[in-house]
Design a protein around this motif. Structure first.
Motif, PDB file in Angstrom:
ATOM      1  N   SER A  27      -4.624   6.913  -1.763  1.00  7.60           N
ATOM      2  CA  SER A  27      -3.769   5.997  -1.000  1.00  7.60           C
ATOM      3  C   SER A  27      -2.294   6.133  -1.360  1.00  7.60           C
ATOM      4  O   SER A  27      -1.427   6.047  -0.483  1.00  7.60           O
ATOM      5  CB  SER A  27      -4.233   4.553  -1.197  1.00  7.60           C
ATOM      6  N   GLY A  28      -1.980   6.340  -2.629  1.00  8.04           N
ATOM      7  CA  GLY A  28      -0.585   6.476  -3.031  1.00  8.04           C
ATOM      8  C   GLY A  28       0.030   7.783  -2.561  1.00  8.04           C
ATOM      9  O   GLY A  28       1.149   7.810  -2.050  1.00  8.04           O
ATOM     10  N   HIS A  29      -0.689   8.876  -2.723  1.00  9.32           N
ATOM     11  CA  HIS A  29      -0.149  10.169  -2.309  1.00  9.32           C
ATOM     12  C   HIS A  29      -0.103  10.304  -0.794  1.00  9.32           C
ATOM     13  O   HIS A  29       0.769  10.996  -0.263  1.00  9.32           O
ATOM     14  CB  HIS A  29      -0.925  11.313  -2.969  1.00  9.32           C
ATOM     15  N   ALA A  30      -1.018   9.641  -0.088  1.00 10.19           N
ATOM     16  CA  ALA A  30      -0.932   9.631   1.375  1.00 10.19           C
ATOM     17  C   ALA A  30       0.389   8.995   1.810  1.00 10.19           C
ATOM     18  O   ALA A  30       1.090   9.519   2.678  1.00 10.19           O
ATOM     19  CB  ALA A  30      -2.118   8.880   1.977  1.00 10.19           C
ATOM     20  N   ALA A  31       0.753   7.880   1.180  1.00  5.36           N
ATOM     21  CA  ALA A  31       2.019   7.207   1.510  1.00  5.36           C
ATOM     22  C   ALA A  31       3.214   8.047   1.082  1.00  5.36           C
ATOM     23  O   ALA A  31       4.192   8.172   1.825  1.00  5.36           O
ATOM     24  CB  ALA A  31       2.063   5.829   0.848  1.00  5.36           C
ATOM     25  N   LEU A  32       3.141   8.644  -0.096  1.00  8.02           N
ATOM     26  CA  LEU A  32       4.245   9.482  -0.567  1.00  8.02           C
ATOM     27  C   LEU A  32       4.497  10.646   0.389  1.00  8.02           C
ATOM     28  O   LEU A  32       5.645  11.024   0.626  1.00  8.02           O
ATOM     29  CB  LEU A  32       3.934  10.020  -1.974  1.00  8.02           C
ATOM     30  N   GLY A  33       3.429  11.179   0.967  1.00  8.76           N
ATOM     31  CA  GLY A  33       3.562  12.295   1.895  1.00  8.76           C
ATOM     32  C   GLY A  33       4.048  11.903   3.275  1.00  8.76           C
ATOM     33  O   GLY A  33       4.214  12.759   4.147  1.00  8.76           O
ATOM     34  N   GLY A  34       4.269  10.612   3.498  1.00  4.62           N
ATOM     35  CA  GLY A  34       4.790  10.165   4.787  1.00  4.62           C
ATOM     36  C   GLY A  34       3.726   9.609   5.715  1.00  4.62           C
ATOM     37  O   GLY A  34       4.012   9.300   6.874  1.00  4.62           O
ATOM     38  N   GLY A  35       2.517   9.461   5.239  1.00  7.67           N
ATOM     39  CA  GLY A  35       1.442   8.917   6.053  1.00  7.67           C
ATOM     40  C   GLY A  35       0.933   7.624   5.462  1.00  7.67           C
ATOM     41  O   GLY A  35       1.666   6.910   4.781  1.00  7.67           O
ATOM     42  N   ASP A  36      -0.326   7.337   5.716  1.00  8.54           N
ATOM     43  CA  ASP A  36      -0.961   6.180   5.089  1.00  8.54           C
ATOM     44  C   ASP A  36      -2.461   6.425   5.032  1.00  8.54           C
ATOM     45  O   ASP A  36      -3.014   7.190   5.830  1.00  8.54           O
ATOM     46  CB  ASP A  36      -0.633   4.874   5.811  1.00  8.54           C
ATOM     47  N   ALA A  37      -3.092   5.794   4.065  1.00 10.01           N
ATOM     48  CA  ALA A  37      -4.503   6.035   3.805  1.00 10.01           C
ATOM     49  C   ALA A  37      -5.391   5.620   4.974  1.00 10.01           C
ATOM     50  O   ALA A  37      -6.370   6.305   5.277  1.00 10.01           O
ATOM     51  CB  ALA A  37      -4.920   5.308   2.533  1.00 10.01           C
ATOM     52  N   LEU A  38      -5.072   4.534   5.643  1.00 12.80           N
ATOM     53  CA  LEU A  38      -5.903   4.090   6.766  1.00 12.80           C
ATOM     54  C   LEU A  38      -5.895   5.108   7.898  1.00 12.80           C
ATOM     55  O   LEU A  38      -6.941   5.399   8.482  1.00 12.80           O
ATOM     56  CB  LEU A  38      -5.439   2.720   7.267  1.00 12.80           C
ATOM     57  N   SER A  39      -4.739   5.646   8.216  1.00  7.06           N
ATOM     58  CA  SER A  39      -4.659   6.665   9.265  1.00  7.06           C
ATOM     59  C   SER A  39      -5.413   7.925   8.866  1.00  7.06           C
ATOM     60  O   SER A  39      -6.109   8.535   9.683  1.00  7.06           O
ATOM     61  CB  SER A  39      -3.204   7.020   9.567  1.00  7.06           C
ATOM     62  N   LEU A  40      -5.265   8.318   7.608  1.00  7.79           N
ATOM     63  CA  LEU A  40      -5.962   9.507   7.128  1.00  7.79           C
ATOM     64  C   LEU A  40      -7.474   9.284   7.162  1.00  7.79           C
ATOM     65  O   LEU A  40      -8.234  10.181   7.562  1.00  7.79           O
ATOM     66  CB  LEU A  40      -5.488   9.864   5.717  1.00  7.79           C
ATOM     67  N   LEU A  41      -7.922   8.109   6.774  1.00  8.01           N
ATOM     68  CA  LEU A  41      -9.348   7.798   6.833  1.00  8.01           C
ATOM     69  C   LEU A  41      -9.840   7.847   8.275  1.00  8.01           C
ATOM     70  O   LEU A  41     -10.911   8.394   8.556  1.00  8.01           O
ATOM     71  CB  LEU A  41      -9.627   6.429   6.210  1.00  8.01           C
ATOM     72  N   GLU A  42      -9.075   7.294   9.188  1.00  6.48           N
ATOM     73  CA  GLU A  42      -9.466   7.322  10.606  1.00  6.48           C
ATOM     74  C   GLU A  42      -9.565   8.755  11.107  1.00  6.48           C
ATOM     75  O   GLU A  42     -10.484   9.110  11.834  1.00  6.48           O
ATOM     76  CB  GLU A  42      -8.439   6.538  11.431  1.00  6.48           C
TER      77      GLU A  42
END
Length: 163
Positions: free
Chosen positions: A55-70
């Motif tokens: 979740s933290g690295h997803a946000a750092l990369g400019g995204g978010d964990a919920l979107s990546l999970l979807e």
């Protein structure tokens, strides 16, 4: 290619140990942004290489964990709960900090102190039937106390989430 190398590693791990391999998108790495993660997933075999949803690295990369999970729910085989301080991230982008300066500034704060919606993320994982490990990944910085104290605060936060 990079994707071929990742698959070769995953294949060797599976053949030698029977274990599955996940790729961990990570700040200051080769695969960090949402488009880079998407491309890696496109180029690799979904039966062979999974994804560590951090979740933290997803946000750092400019995204978010919920979107990546979807986007990649079937490929999420391992999860890291790591919080992200958006305010630090915005300052880091404005001032062109490198990854290590961001970490020293506390971009990955204790759970519940940043901007990751862990309640929503946990609900989404449960809705998709995720039953694997969730690892708390915490960078303990000067001023946060000992790692044990930080772990206790994170554990209390998880208890508040019902974990």
């Amino acid at each position: 290619t990079f994707a071929d190398g990742a698959e070769r590693v995953a294949q060797a791990v599976r053949e030698q140990t029977g274990l599955r391999t996940v790729f961990h998108p990570h700040g200051a790495g080769y695969v960090e942004t949402p488009s880079e993660v998407s491309r890696l997933l496109e180029l690799t075999n979904p039966e062979l290489l999974g994804l560590c949803l951090d979740s933290g690295h997803a946000a750092l990369g400019g995204g978010d964990a919920l979107s990546l999970l979807e986007q990649a729910a079937d490929r999420v085989w391992h999860v890291h709960f790591k919080d992200y301080a958006r305010e630090v991230g915005e300052r880091a982008r404005a001032e062109s900090w490198d990854y290590f300066a961001q970490v020293r500034a506390g971009i990955f704060c204790e759970l519940g102190q940043g901007d990751v919606d862990f309640s929503a993320l946990l609900a989404a994982l449960q809705h998709r039937g995720y039953d694997g490990w969730i690892v708390v990944e915490q960078d303990v910085l000067p001023g946060m106390g000992t790692p044990l104290e930080s772990a206790r605060r994170n554990r209390a936060y998880l208890a508040d989430l019902g974990l």
